[in-house]
Design a protein around this motif. Sequence first.
Motif, mmCIF file in Angstrom:
data_model
loop_
_atom_site.group_PDB
_atom_site.id
_atom_site.type_symbol
_atom_site.label_atom_id
_atom_site.label_comp_id
_atom_site.label_asym_id
_atom_site.label_seq_id
_atom_site.Cartn_x
_atom_site.Cartn_y
_atom_site.Cartn_z
ATOM 1 N N UNK A 1 4.893 -3.301 -1.720
ATOM 2 C CA UNK A 1 6.042 -3.693 -1.425
ATOM 3 C C UNK A 1 6.064 -4.720 -0.391
ATOM 4 N N UNK A 2 5.708 -4.338 0.917
ATOM 5 C CA UNK A 2 5.923 -5.233 1.807
ATOM 6 C C UNK A 2 4.732 -6.295 2.038
ATOM 7 N N UNK A 3 3.464 -6.070 1.561
ATOM 8 C CA UNK A 3 2.322 -6.918 1.632
ATOM 9 C C UNK A 3 1.419 -6.558 3.011
ATOM 10 N N UNK B 1 0.846 3.652 1.916
ATOM 11 C CA UNK B 1 1.044 2.979 3.260
ATOM 12 C C UNK B 1 1.609 3.894 4.512
ATOM 13 N N UNK B 2 0.862 3.831 5.516
ATOM 14 C CA UNK B 2 1.153 4.613 6.634
ATOM 15 C C UNK B 2 2.584 4.465 7.275
ATOM 16 N N UNK C 1 -2.624 -13.990 6.077
ATOM 17 C CA UNK C 1 -2.880 -15.529 5.850
ATOM 18 C C UNK C 1 -1.683 -16.311 6.159
ATOM 19 N N UNK C 2 -0.428 -15.362 6.860
ATOM 20 C CA UNK C 2 0.499 -16.106 7.043
ATOM 21 C C UNK C 2 0.703 -16.413 8.779
ATOM 22 N N UNK D 1 4.977 3.364 0.780
ATOM 23 C CA UNK D 1 4.805 2.694 -0.422
ATOM 24 C C UNK D 1 3.563 2.918 -0.988
ATOM 25 N N UNK D 2 3.402 2.694 -2.383
ATOM 26 C CA UNK D 2 2.105 2.741 -3.074
ATOM 27 C C UNK D 2 1.253 1.432 -2.497
ATOM 28 N N UNK D 3 -0.159 1.652 -2.595
ATOM 29 C CA UNK D 3 -1.101 0.905 -2.236
ATOM 30 C C UNK D 3 -1.736 0.132 -3.331
#
Lengths: 568, 568
Positions: A40-42, A99-100, B124-125, A104-106
């Motif tokens: 979700x957050x990248x 994700x720590x 990459x940001x 969220x899922x990875x």
Amino acid sequence: HFILEENMLEVDCPCVTPEVVLKASGHVDKFTDLMVKDEKTGTCYRADHLLKDYCTEKLEKDLTISAEKAAEFKDVLAVMEDYSPEELGAKIKEYGITAPDTKNPLSDPYPFNLMFQTSIGPSGLIPGYMRPETAQGIFVNFKDLYYYNGRKLPFAAAQIGQAFRNEISPRQGLLRVREFTLAEIEHFVDPENKSHPKFSDVSKLEFLMFPREEQMSGQSAKKLCLGEAVAKGTVNNETLGYFIGRVYLFLTRLGIDKERLRFRQHLANEMAHYAADCWDAEIESSYGWIECVGIADRSAYDLRAHSEKSGVALVAEEKYAEPKEVEKLVINPVKKELGLAFKGTQKNVVESLEAMNEKEAMEMKATLESKGEVEFYVCTLGKNVSIKKNMVSISKEKKKEHQRVFTPSVIEPSFGIGRIIYCLYEHCFSTRPSKAGDEQLNVFRFPPLVAPIKCTVFPLVQNQQFEEATKVISKELTSVGISHKIDITGTSIGKRYARTDELGVPFAITVDSDTSVTIRERDSKDQVRVSLKEAASVVSSVAEGKMTWQDVWASFPHHSSAAADEQE
Amino acid sequence: HFILEENMLEVDCPCVTPEVVLKASGHVDKFTDLMVKDEKTGTCYRADHLLKDYCTEKLEKDLTISAEKAAEFKDVLAVMEDYSPEELGAKIKEYGITAPDTKNPLSDPYPFNLMFQTSIGPSGLIPGYMRPETAQGIFVNFKDLYYYNGRKLPFAAAQIGQAFRNEISPRQGLLRVREFTLAEIEHFVDPENKSHPKFSDVSKLEFLMFPREEQMSGQSAKKLCLGEAVAKGTVNNETLGYFIGRVYLFLTRLGIDKERLRFRQHLANEMAHYAADCWDAEIESSYGWIECVGIADRSAYDLRAHSEKSGVALVAEEKYAEPKEVEKLVINPVKKELGLAFKGTQKNVVESLEAMNEKEAMEMKATLESKGEVEFYVCTLGKNVSIKKNMVSISKEKKKEHQRVFTPSVIEPSFGIGRIIYCLYEHCFSTRPSKAGDEQLNVFRFPPLVAPIKCTVFPLVQNQQFEEATKVISKELTSVGISHKIDITGTSIGKRYARTDELGVPFAITVDSDTSVTIRERDSKDQVRVSLKEAASVVSSVAEGKMTWQDVWASFPHHSSAAADEQE
């Protein structure tokens, strides 16, 4: 310690490296870590770190897990370095790792190249990378270096400079950073003779070693004699052993505690397939055992890789005193017959035939002579083909050779300077009670050799006479190259001593007259009286290791402890 | 020479720099060169180089041009650094300049940023750049450095490391390269007191200086006394003058010929608008006069720029011994009245009012009191507005101040190490006839201080006794830190001397007995006899400048020239 002792060549290669060099070395294709993204957050994470943290936490904190499950987690920790992206992804799914930061899922793990990329020149068309290590600069310059060394082996080239790795998640304070100072030695040696003329200088050393077998069988590191470790084959060869010994002497001379220093051999799964042997100097710190120096026998891999990519032979020669008659294997594929039999795949068959070693070729010859036909595996086709007697002639011919041409092996000690310095801070840090006993005072016990400031100068009280004498001493210290700090604050001398002890300054000169001064040594707190004129040269002699503090203590009148008490 | 002498702080900042730092410093927006492209092949050129080459060639080779035209070309060469992209493009069109390789037409000039760009971290940001200079790392760390220095001014921080500039067209051999070693000193000083306590150490020095006026009036550089140049205001201040003197001593000590070294002041159009004064140490080489060190008073520009961008005050304080009563200007815009009058542009007017300096404010106060109204230019609106008496109150109030807070000025000596070394090679290179007079022999006359190899050791003939003695000397040289080379080839001693003269090795030890040896000095070719035991320490004393060759010559028996002749 290294450069002068071995008469090494010194080089300074650029950090910005054209892509072709790092393509040849394998870094463009393989210098990667497996990364997962928070879907979700990248946000990005190193996949192996997440799995490692999960297993470690389960083992350390979850008291409900079964013995069976605990064994599984231990097994995962032991083998995870060998996991493919798919295997790593499967484990992350199986354990439900998220994700720590967000839970969220990875994403599935995918390779992320750790090199900083850039573009060279104004066109934007020439890709380049910031070097991930300094070694490649030495390899691509091998031909010139060999020439500068008078075309003689063995020799070494050394380089110190920045290396760059675009870590996915820098961690552990200053131990995993994106830019760091590397010092690398590439020692080139005849692969048929890895003895070292000075090995006897280090063969008697005994220190903590942790060979592969001890690690596999769950034992711990133990004190071994280096000479015996080489004699028994635990360490692959004398030259590798010599550098292990020299690294041990180097690190302990800097101030690394020899009880918290071990040499750990790489396990088979840690080592590159081409490496003959590899040992890490590991230093124990509050983060655990930290790899600070790697000492590897990389065989001829690097020079061969650059030769293949560039078409430039990176080889050495050994001239024979007398020409030698040698038998040479000659393999002549008969292209006409092979073309008829294999058509479009003829080229693959020809290359595989030509690539046979002596044993393979002589076996084929024998089979062809006895049976007229042989099954032959062509790796580029991935299958067996049938070779008939008329398709290849194999023979041995006698030739006179005047020299042997070979690709040197390289033995590489590679130093992470920042990591060594970090560990040095931990090993040199200590505390001692203040005189009144009411507080703990911090002391950095840096050996004089590495202490960044060698000496402080204190006028005992603020007056012109003492300040003039302080200036004279400061000028002399500068002229003999001794870094120093002057503290002219009116603070008590005891507080000023405590302040520079905390900075790790090994010597303090207190100016309490304009003819003589006291010199105090940090660790013993002993003080001697020295004439103003001699002060700088005494400090410089001890700081540079030309004499020890014991020598000074034996040569000069001691400053009475009563007077010292008064001051502190 | 610099660090210890001034007790400078040493720092080592990363090469990979986040964009925000170089945005604040101005490099992201302004560190550009104007580039033109071959419109057919896309090859890139520096626009100013093409124009410069065109004018120079016309002036040097075209005998048909009129005096008027020649004057025009000279004028273009003098002012082209100030050209806008449009002006440069117009000149290129006017002169019909085409791509040098293909004669194709060229694009209009456009700015090309000279920084190597990369991306930091896995996302990459986060854009980053390879630092184009080392100075910015010191500026962004000013707060900590000031603290480490006990919050006292003046102090300097120094850094040596790689800098990166993605040059459009590297040229002039090793003088314009894309990666190079910079050494920079940032000396922070109170802008109200730029005197230097040690200026008298250098004020008597005389050397070639080339002030702005002499350049503008077509004169050449001339020998000036540094103390007079500062006293007359030719050099802006004592601290700047002190560093000019120290740089002169540094370069000449390295071996730069003082007749081919000049200090050239920047012309008004070369200097950044904020700079108080700037001098380049230029060294004459086969490429002309080369800028090797820049010594600039950059005023408070850099610290202010980073303060503004980051919101962190980069300032120093001067505590007063006694609190001082000061008159403070107080400007209070009356927001209600201003809002009524200027509505949406009120904020611009308020900011402009508050930004007035004392003179402007007091003039406004006087006009408002006499006329009740004043025209006031608001630069962010680009026009005058009418301010009435009820819109602002201006007064002076008395306050007690305990300290003065100010942004320090920075004086920056910046050394291009590669350029200095290149020029050193040219200045140290010489030839002399061989003994037989039939050839010219090359000699690098590197001073012992900088010679990369200090000493060679030759066994006179190949036998075990001399080789053993050679090993003993080599071991001793290593233990005193003297880099050396052993030549055990059977070549004649004369040839071996010639070989190491060409490498610039200042001393040669010839082993012709197992009790004593000869030491030969490269430039005089004089030889002395020294006992085997003393050889290493004699060489080390001269190499490190503790004694001169003259001292050695006076202290040891001379090796008879007959014997020397025999050898050479």
